[in-house]
Scaffold this motif. Structure first.
Motif, PDB file in Angstrom:
ATOM      1  N   GLY A  10      -6.140 -11.038  -5.883  1.00  0.00           N
ATOM      2  CA  GLY A  10      -5.727 -10.769  -7.254  1.00  0.00           C
ATOM      3  C   GLY A  10      -6.719  -9.905  -8.005  1.00  0.00           C
ATOM      4  O   GLY A  10      -7.893 -10.235  -8.089  1.00  0.00           O
ATOM      5  N   GLY A  11      -6.249  -8.783  -8.517  1.00  0.00           N
ATOM      6  CA  GLY A  11      -7.114  -7.882  -9.264  1.00  0.00           C
ATOM      7  C   GLY A  11      -7.750  -6.799  -8.430  1.00  0.00           C
ATOM      8  O   GLY A  11      -8.258  -5.818  -8.967  1.00  0.00           O
ATOM      9  N   VAL A  12      -7.736  -6.946  -7.119  1.00  0.00           N
ATOM     10  CA  VAL A  12      -8.297  -5.923  -6.222  1.00  0.00           C
ATOM     11  C   VAL A  12      -7.177  -5.368  -5.345  1.00  0.00           C
ATOM     12  O   VAL A  12      -6.736  -4.241  -5.529  1.00  0.00           O
ATOM     13  N   LEU A  13      -6.708  -6.157  -4.395  1.00  0.00           N
ATOM     14  CA  LEU A  13      -5.622  -5.683  -3.533  1.00  0.00           C
ATOM     15  C   LEU A  13      -4.313  -5.514  -4.302  1.00  0.00           C
ATOM     16  O   LEU A  13      -3.443  -4.768  -3.866  1.00  0.00           O
ATOM     17  N   THR A  14      -4.188  -6.188  -5.433  1.00  0.00           N
ATOM     18  CA  THR A  14      -2.965  -6.057  -6.228  1.00  0.00           C
ATOM     19  C   THR A  14      -3.058  -4.958  -7.283  1.00  0.00           C
ATOM     20  O   THR A  14      -2.061  -4.674  -7.943  1.00  0.00           O
ATOM     21  N   ASP A  15      -4.215  -4.336  -7.446  1.00  0.00           N
ATOM     22  CA  ASP A  15      -4.397  -3.298  -8.462  1.00  0.00           C
ATOM     23  C   ASP A  15      -3.571  -2.069  -8.085  1.00  0.00           C
ATOM     24  O   ASP A  15      -3.824  -1.445  -7.055  1.00  0.00           O
ATOM     25  N   PRO A  16      -2.575  -1.686  -8.906  1.00  0.00           N
ATOM     26  CA  PRO A  16      -1.724  -0.555  -8.560  1.00  0.00           C
ATOM     27  C   PRO A  16      -2.409   0.800  -8.694  1.00  0.00           C
ATOM     28  O   PRO A  16      -1.878   1.810  -8.237  1.00  0.00           O
ATOM     29  N   GLY A  17      -3.594   0.816  -9.297  1.00  0.00           N
ATOM     30  CA  GLY A  17      -4.319   2.075  -9.429  1.00  0.00           C
ATOM     31  C   GLY A  17      -3.813   2.932 -10.565  1.00  0.00           C
ATOM     32  O   GLY A  17      -2.895   2.557 -11.298  1.00  0.00           O
TER      33      GLY A  17
END
Length: 136
Positions: A10-17
């Motif tokens: 959460g917050g890293v791998l889920t960050d859409p950029g």
């Protein structure tokens, strides 16, 4: 020499950029790291009921979920467990999290820590640390 990329969910791998990519940029970076021979791990403080998306099967050499192992970030023991599951020393792993306290916990365990603030800055830092291209 760094041999593994360990990422928070959460917050890293889920960050859409910032660029509306087809998939989250750090997920793409994880795939590229694996292609270059780095080991990969998911380290999450999720409860024992949570599992990574099925489409991510085979992307991680180790998946450490707090609710399953009875440890939680920022306790240094969870980072040591992660390194052990990767058959590496903590100093051979770089850990990325969006919470500074968790990055400090990884550093206390001997890992290289990257505080995720934006996908661009995190990818730039990882490319320098790992000496591989992670962006298209």
């Amino acid at each position: 020499m760094l041999k593994a990329l360990v990422l928070d969910y959460g917050g890293v791998l889920t960050d859409p950029g910032e660029d509306n990519a087809a998939e989250p940029p750090l997920l793409t970076a994880l795939r590229k790291a694996r292609e270059q021979g780095l080991k990969t791990a998911l380290l999450s403080n999720a409860d024992g009921w949570w599992q990574p998306p099925g489409t991510w099967q085979g992307l991680f050499d180790a998946t450490i979920i707090s609710g399953e192992v009875g440890l939680a970030k920022p306790d240094p023991e969870i980072y040591l467990l992660t390194a052990t599951r990767l058959n590496l020393e903590p100093g051979e792993c770089v850990f990325v999290d969006d919470l500074a306290i968790n990055v400090r916990g990884a550093a206390a365990a001997g890992m290289v820590g990257v505080h995720h603030r934006s996908t661009r800055s995190t990818l730039e830092e990882l490319e320098i640390l790992l000496a591989i291209a992670l962006c298209d």
